[in-house]
Design a protein around this motif. Structure first.
Motif, PDB file in Angstrom:
ATOM      1  N   TYR A  22       0.713  -1.204  -0.102  1.00  0.00           N
ATOM      2  CA  TYR A  22       0.143   0.018  -0.168  1.00  0.00           C
ATOM      3  C   TYR A  22       0.712   1.264  -0.077  1.00  0.00           C
ATOM      4  O   TYR A  22       1.982   1.115   0.481  1.00  0.00           O
ATOM      5  CB  TYR A  22      -0.794   0.144   1.205  1.00  0.00           C
ATOM      6  N   GLN A  66       0.552   5.341   1.483  1.00  0.00           N
ATOM      7  CA  GLN A  66      -0.438   6.030   2.235  1.00  0.00           C
ATOM      8  C   GLN A  66      -0.102   7.545   2.103  1.00  0.00           C
ATOM      9  O   GLN A  66       1.182   8.205   2.315  1.00  0.00           O
ATOM     10  CB  GLN A  66      -0.350   6.001   3.666  1.00  0.00           C
ATOM     11  N   LEU A 122      -5.441  11.500   1.090  1.00  0.00           N
ATOM     12  CA  LEU A 122      -5.688  10.126   0.089  1.00  0.00           C
ATOM     13  C   LEU A 122      -5.908   8.943   0.801  1.00  0.00           C
ATOM     14  O   LEU A 122      -6.440   7.868   0.234  1.00  0.00           O
ATOM     15  CB  LEU A 122      -4.889   9.977  -1.251  1.00  0.00           C
ATOM     16  N   GLY A 123      -5.500   8.729   1.878  1.00  0.00           N
ATOM     17  CA  GLY A 123      -5.543   7.556   2.632  1.00  0.00           C
ATOM     18  C   GLY A 123      -4.692   6.450   2.319  1.00  0.00           C
ATOM     19  O   GLY A 123      -3.617   6.669   1.591  1.00  0.00           O
ATOM     20  N   LEU A 124      -4.984   5.263   2.563  1.00  0.00           N
ATOM     21  CA  LEU A 124      -4.287   4.096   2.225  1.00  0.00           C
ATOM     22  C   LEU A 124      -4.578   3.547   0.818  1.00  0.00           C
ATOM     23  O   LEU A 124      -6.053   2.998   1.036  1.00  0.00           O
ATOM     24  CB  LEU A 124      -4.334   3.061   3.499  1.00  0.00           C
ATOM     25  N   LEU A 140      -4.325   0.528  -2.159  1.00  0.00           N
ATOM     26  CA  LEU A 140      -3.810  -0.812  -2.472  1.00  0.00           C
ATOM     27  C   LEU A 140      -2.989  -0.608  -4.000  1.00  0.00           C
ATOM     28  O   LEU A 140      -3.569  -0.429  -4.878  1.00  0.00           O
ATOM     29  CB  LEU A 140      -4.700  -2.013  -2.479  1.00  0.00           C
ATOM     30  N   ASP A 187      -5.424  -0.829  -6.760  1.00  0.00           N
ATOM     31  CA  ASP A 187      -6.129   0.297  -7.136  1.00  0.00           C
ATOM     32  C   ASP A 187      -5.393   1.330  -7.872  1.00  0.00           C
ATOM     33  O   ASP A 187      -5.615   2.143  -8.909  1.00  0.00           O
ATOM     34  CB  ASP A 187      -6.926   0.874  -6.032  1.00  0.00           C
ATOM     35  N   MET A 199       4.512   7.392   2.016  1.00  0.00           N
ATOM     36  CA  MET A 199       4.612   6.409   3.042  1.00  0.00           C
ATOM     37  C   MET A 199       4.298   4.945   2.335  1.00  0.00           C
ATOM     38  O   MET A 199       3.185   4.940   1.874  1.00  0.00           O
ATOM     39  CB  MET A 199       3.972   6.464   4.189  1.00  0.00           C
ATOM     40  N   LEU A 246       3.570   0.697   2.940  1.00  0.00           N
ATOM     41  CA  LEU A 246       3.275  -0.092   3.886  1.00  0.00           C
ATOM     42  C   LEU A 246       3.199  -1.262   3.429  1.00  0.00           C
ATOM     43  O   LEU A 246       2.445  -1.511   2.181  1.00  0.00           O
ATOM     44  CB  LEU A 246       2.088   0.458   4.762  1.00  0.00           C
ATOM     45  N   PHE A 269       0.845  -5.535   9.642  1.00  0.00           N
ATOM     46  CA  PHE A 269       1.580  -4.578   8.843  1.00  0.00           C
ATOM     47  C   PHE A 269       2.753  -4.642   9.267  1.00  0.00           C
ATOM     48  O   PHE A 269       3.220  -4.698  10.537  1.00  0.00           O
ATOM     49  CB  PHE A 269       0.755  -3.490   8.987  1.00  0.00           C
ATOM     50  N   PRO A 282       6.384  -1.752   9.550  1.00  0.00           N
ATOM     51  CA  PRO A 282       6.523  -0.365  10.323  1.00  0.00           C
ATOM     52  C   PRO A 282       6.340   0.787   9.029  1.00  0.00           C
ATOM     53  O   PRO A 282       6.431   1.953   9.598  1.00  0.00           O
ATOM     54  CB  PRO A 282       7.887  -0.588  10.840  1.00  0.00           C
ATOM     55  N   ARG A 321       9.250   5.378   4.754  1.00  0.00           N
ATOM     56  CA  ARG A 321       8.796   6.754   4.215  1.00  0.00           C
ATOM     57  C   ARG A 321       9.911   6.981   3.081  1.00  0.00           C
ATOM     58  O   ARG A 321      11.200   7.344   3.188  1.00  0.00           O
ATOM     59  CB  ARG A 321       9.001   7.666   5.325  1.00  0.00           C
ATOM     60  N   LYS A 333       3.620   5.701  12.205  1.00  0.00           N
ATOM     61  CA  LYS A 333       3.786   4.310  12.433  1.00  0.00           C
ATOM     62  C   LYS A 333       2.950   3.559  11.413  1.00  0.00           C
ATOM     63  O   LYS A 333       2.245   4.022  10.736  1.00  0.00           O
ATOM     64  CB  LYS A 333       3.730   4.099  13.795  1.00  0.00           C
ATOM     65  N   GLY A 334       3.266   2.378  11.477  1.00  0.00           N
ATOM     66  CA  GLY A 334       2.512   1.416  10.760  1.00  0.00           C
ATOM     67  C   GLY A 334       1.195   0.983  11.457  1.00  0.00           C
ATOM     68  O   GLY A 334       0.930   1.728  12.360  1.00  0.00           O
ATOM     69  N   LEU A 335       0.328   0.159  11.037  1.00  0.00           N
ATOM     70  CA  LEU A 335      -0.897  -0.103  11.424  1.00  0.00           C
ATOM     71  C   LEU A 335      -0.951  -1.482  12.430  1.00  0.00           C
ATOM     72  O   LEU A 335      -0.233  -2.199  12.286  1.00  0.00           O
ATOM     73  CB  LEU A 335      -2.007  -0.383  10.298  1.00  0.00           C
ATOM     74  N   LYS A 348      -9.727  -7.909  -2.911  1.00  0.00           N
ATOM     75  CA  LYS A 348      -8.997  -6.749  -3.008  1.00  0.00           C
ATOM     76  C   LYS A 348      -9.302  -6.023  -1.595  1.00  0.00           C
ATOM     77  O   LYS A 348     -10.374  -6.087  -1.163  1.00  0.00           O
ATOM     78  CB  LYS A 348      -9.548  -5.556  -4.153  1.00  0.00           C
ATOM     79  N   SER A 349      -8.361  -5.251  -1.075  1.00  0.00           N
ATOM     80  CA  SER A 349      -8.495  -4.625   0.327  1.00  0.00           C
ATOM     81  C   SER A 349      -8.627  -3.215  -0.065  1.00  0.00           C
ATOM     82  O   SER A 349      -8.060  -2.448  -0.511  1.00  0.00           O
ATOM     83  CB  SER A 349      -7.246  -4.902   1.045  1.00  0.00           C
ATOM     84  N   PHE A 364      -9.424   0.555   2.353  1.00  0.00           N
ATOM     85  CA  PHE A 364      -9.389   1.204   3.587  1.00  0.00           C
ATOM     86  C   PHE A 364     -10.185   2.562   3.366  1.00  0.00           C
ATOM     87  O   PHE A 364     -10.458   3.086   2.463  1.00  0.00           O
ATOM     88  CB  PHE A 364      -7.998   1.896   4.100  1.00  0.00           C
ATOM     89  N   GLY A 365     -10.964   2.884   4.782  1.00  0.00           N
ATOM     90  CA  GLY A 365     -11.594   4.179   4.924  1.00  0.00           C
ATOM     91  C   GLY A 365     -10.264   4.987   5.061  1.00  0.00           C
ATOM     92  O   GLY A 365      -9.392   4.987   5.272  1.00  0.00           O
ATOM     93  N   ASP A 366     -10.748   6.420   5.129  1.00  0.00           N
ATOM     94  CA  ASP A 366      -9.686   7.497   5.340  1.00  0.00           C
ATOM     95  C   ASP A 366      -9.528   7.666   6.910  1.00  0.00           C
ATOM     96  O   ASP A 366      -8.506   8.421   7.099  1.00  0.00           O
ATOM     97  CB  ASP A 366     -10.337   8.656   4.860  1.00  0.00           C
TER      98      ASP A 366
END
Lengths: 112, 109
Positions: free
Chosen positions: A35, A37, A41-43, A45, A59, A88, A90, A103, A105, A108, B42-44, B96-97, B99-101
């Motif tokens: 992914y 981030q 725009l968020g995360l 794929l 996507d 970033m 991930l 996930f 870490p 960046r 950080k990561g999730l 497919k995965s 995510f929300g914001d």
């Protein structure tokens, strides 16, 4: 505990360079994901893999490729890095598609 | 294409309050729904996973529900603490995965 590691926490590259981001998981998971981030725009794929040598576009695959030669390792490749790939990155893995994702870490990446 | 929406985008509460974070999705053909927490830079971290056949999952002060027919999930946090301050992300997995914001939560001492 599942451990997902990424090769670098921070990376700075020049425009046009070929960039490799590496991800390794230690739990024999079938599936691995990349992914990116970005603020606002968020995360999103980029690619995922459900088996060795298998890959599926997410996507936003444009400008990226992936490699999965061994089950534990999933590489993201930027063939010719551009400034709009500063982000970033991930990596995640899961046992099966319907199982929990774990996930790393994050890396960046800055492209100058 | 799956779309995942989280409301509110940001939330600030005093310590000790119970709160609900909302997640809605457009395509109910999912394998599962997962809630994550992300601290800055950080990561999730996975909080709860609800399989498509389940209605809810609980872990400590967290309870997540899933209503596939209406395309909704909620994350309930009981007795919030300052350490709960983070961004909470909802993810649907249908091969497919997506995510929300996220909802950025601040819990004030």
């Amino acid at each position: 505990d599942v451990k997902v590691t990424q090769s670098s926490r921070y990376l700075v590259k020049r425009t046009g360079e070929k960039v490799f981001l590496e991800c390794v998981q230690d739990m024999d998971h079938e599936n691995m994901f990349w992914y990116r981030q970005d603020p606002g725009l968020g995360l999103r794929l980029i690619y995922f893999s459900y088996d060795v040598k298998m890959k599926e576009k997410g996507d936003i695959p444009e400008g990226y490729s992936v490699s999965r030669e061994k089950k534990e390792r999933f590489s993201l490749i930027l063939e010719s890095a551009s400034t709009n790939q500063t982000s970033m990155y991930l990596c995640a893995s899961s046992w099966r598609l319907y199982n929990e994702q774990f996930f790393g870490p994050g890396t960046r990446l800055t492209v100058l | 294409k799956q779309e995942v929406t989280q409301i509110p985008a940001a939330l600030s509460v005093p310590e000790g309050e119970n709160l609900v974070l909302n997640c809605s999705f457009t395509d109910s053909a999912i394998y599962n729904l997962q809630w994550f927490r992300q601290d800055p830079g950080k990561g999730l971290t996975s909080l709860l996973l609800i399989q498509s056949s389940q209605r809810e999952q609980t872990s400590g002060r967290l309870n997540a529900s899933l209503d596939k027919s209406s395309g909704r999930s909620t994350l309930y946090i009981a007795a919030s603490q300052p350490g709960d301050s983070a961004t909470y992300l909802c993810n649907t997995n249908a091969g497919k995965s997506t995510f929300g914001d996220g909802t950025t939560l601040t819990v004030k001492p």
